[in-house]
Write an enzyme that holds these catalytic residues in place. Structure first.
Site, short mmCIF file in Angstrom:
data_model
loop_
_atom_site.label_atom_id
_atom_site.label_comp_id
_atom_site.label_asym_id
_atom_site.label_seq_id
_atom_site.Cartn_x
_atom_site.Cartn_y
_atom_site.Cartn_z
N ARG A 38 3.56 1.31 10.76
CA ARG A 38 4.10 0.05 10.24
C ARG A 38 4.41 -0.94 11.38
O ARG A 38 5.32 -1.75 11.27
CB ARG A 38 5.35 0.27 9.39
CG ARG A 38 5.11 1.08 8.13
CD ARG A 38 6.28 0.94 7.15
NE ARG A 38 6.25 2.00 6.16
CZ ARG A 38 7.27 2.81 5.89
NH1 ARG A 38 8.41 2.67 6.52
NH2 ARG A 38 7.14 3.74 4.99
N ARG A 42 6.79 -5.90 8.40
CA ARG A 42 7.90 -6.78 8.06
C ARG A 42 8.90 -7.00 9.18
O ARG A 42 9.73 -7.89 9.10
CB ARG A 42 8.63 -6.21 6.83
CG ARG A 42 7.76 -6.23 5.58
CD ARG A 42 8.38 -5.42 4.46
NE ARG A 42 8.40 -4.00 4.78
CZ ARG A 42 8.97 -3.07 4.01
NH1 ARG A 42 9.58 -3.44 2.90
NH2 ARG A 42 8.94 -1.81 4.34
N ARG A 51 2.24 -13.96 5.72
CA ARG A 51 2.21 -13.32 4.41
C ARG A 51 2.94 -14.11 3.34
O ARG A 51 2.88 -13.76 2.15
CB ARG A 51 2.89 -11.94 4.49
CG ARG A 51 2.01 -10.74 4.80
CD ARG A 51 1.20 -10.19 3.65
NE ARG A 51 1.85 -10.19 2.36
CZ ARG A 51 2.67 -9.25 1.92
NH1 ARG A 51 2.97 -8.22 2.67
NH2 ARG A 51 3.19 -9.33 0.72
N ASP A 87 -3.09 -0.61 2.69
CA ASP A 87 -2.10 0.17 1.97
C ASP A 87 -2.80 1.38 1.38
O ASP A 87 -4.01 1.32 1.07
CB ASP A 87 -1.45 -0.65 0.85
CG ASP A 87 -0.25 0.08 0.25
OD1 ASP A 87 0.87 -0.13 0.76
OD2 ASP A 87 -0.44 0.87 -0.69
N TYR A 162 1.88 9.48 -6.71
CA TYR A 162 2.04 8.13 -7.26
C TYR A 162 1.36 8.01 -8.62
O TYR A 162 1.92 7.43 -9.56
CB TYR A 162 1.44 7.09 -6.31
CG TYR A 162 2.36 6.67 -5.19
CD1 TYR A 162 3.56 6.01 -5.44
CD2 TYR A 162 2.02 6.93 -3.86
CE1 TYR A 162 4.40 5.63 -4.41
CE2 TYR A 162 2.87 6.54 -2.82
CZ TYR A 162 4.05 5.90 -3.10
OH TYR A 162 4.89 5.52 -2.09
#
Length: 355
Positions: A38, A42, A51, A87, A162
């Site tokens: 990552r 962010r 973004r 992702d 998921y």
């Protein structure tokens, strides 16, 4: 087939002699290479800016945007490898599943996979389904030059979790219920996901990725016997499918201290270790013939500079006897991490390990 990978395992000189790939191959390195999970994300203000107003899954399909985001931490932190911005659910979306990444929640699947009839929705992934990935990696490798690009995918178990749960879960009760109660359906589901995952990794390698990482983020929820019987065959199938390309294969999960040897045995060249197990102990568990990746606790970066350096020193000391070591965090960069702390960390590791 790109110039960056071939079935004979040949690599271009541009990335072949990089510290990162040398460490993955357990060869002598000029310094311990560093990258972060990552790292393109962010924690960077420049990431948030580009973004802005663009949903996560859409951002993964824009080659120019993917290129810019992937390059940001390389420019800022001087890391030894870039990781492709994407992702783990991108290939599932690409084959037509109705899912989305909801802010503050994560991937949410509209119709969970619960029955044998549901398996029909998991069709094969073709390169045309993810042409934007090929385009983005082409742009990236030209920009990166001698800096390797790591491709990645979600492992079959984590994807299955998921899909069966319908979203993130702390207990995985639906996934485990299927695994224990209908082992044949479970095996068929993971086998189908292994084929999709392998296809996604092949696209990335053929476009120019120099290494790949399989994220089995939730494998730590499993007992070793369950992992060996019900999960490991699918992960091994993925690793075997890309073995002929000769690029390093990294295997990572969270809370997987009890699974480290099995994760290596599944076919990885490099085993990722979270912060719970010291690297010298991890090496004992994994056994010879594998490089290790890790494993500073990501929360240490919120402490003082002195504390970060002291804990980093502990990681480097524990790694001193390893055949190969790629420095990383024990999990991903947390969103509120100070980017300057990451930049200083890279510089510290490079300086302390210069040979």
């Amino acid at each position: 087939m790109s110039a960056n990978a071939s079935p004979t395992g040949q690599q271009p000189t541009a990335t072949y002699d990089s510290a990162f790939l040398k460490a993955c191959r357990r060869e002598a390195v000029p310094h311990t290479p560093v990258w972060f999970m990552r790292q393109a994300g962010r924690s960077l203000p420049e990431y948030r800016k580009v973004r802005e107003g663009i949903p996560m899954l859409e951002s993964c399909t824009r080659p120019e945007l993917v290129t810019e985001i992937t390059l940001q931490p390389v420019r800022r932190h001087n890391v030894d490898a870039a990781i492709f911005f994407s992702d783990i659910v991108v290939p599932l979306k690409a084959i037509g599943l109705d899912l989305d990444i909801k802010p503050g929640i994560g991937p949410v699947v509209e119709q969970p996979i619960r029955t044998r009839a549901d398996l029909a929705r998991l069709r094969d992934l073709t390169p045309e389904d993810v042409s934007y990935v090929t385009e983005a990696i082409g742009l990236l490798t030209r920009e990166l030059g001698a800096t390797p690009l790591i491709g990645f995918a979600g492992a079959p178990f984590t994807l299955a979790s998921y899909l069966v749960e319908g979203g993130p879960s702390r207990t995985y009760e639906n996934a485990k219920a299927m695994m224990y109660g209908d082992p044949q359906l479970w095996a068929d589901l993971l086998d189908r996901l292994a084929d999709i995952t392998a296809a996604f990794l092949k696209v990335q390698i053929e476009a120019g990725a120099s290494a790949v990482q399989l994220f089995d983020s939730w494998a730590g929820a499993l007992a070793p016997a369950d992992y060996r019987r019900s999960v490991m065959p699918a992960s091994a199938k993925v690793f075997q499918a890309v073995a002929g390309y000769g690029v390093p294969r990294i295997h990572f999960g969270v809370g997987t201290g009890e699974l480290l040897k099995l994760m290596g045995d599944a076919g990885a060249d490099v085993v990722g270790v979270d912060w719970r197990v010291p690297l010298d102990e991890a090496a004992r568990r994994v056994g010879p013939g594998k490089a290790l990746q890790g494993n500073l606790d990501p929360t240490v970066l919120f402490s003082t500079r002195e504390a970060v350096e002291a804990k980093t020193r502990e990681v480097l000391d524990a790694a001193a006897g390893l055949e190969g070591h790629v420095f990383n965090l024990g999990h991903g960069v947390m969103p509120s991490t100070d980017p300057d702390a990451l930049t200083r960390l890279v510089e510290y590791v490079h300086t302390q390990t210069a040979r």
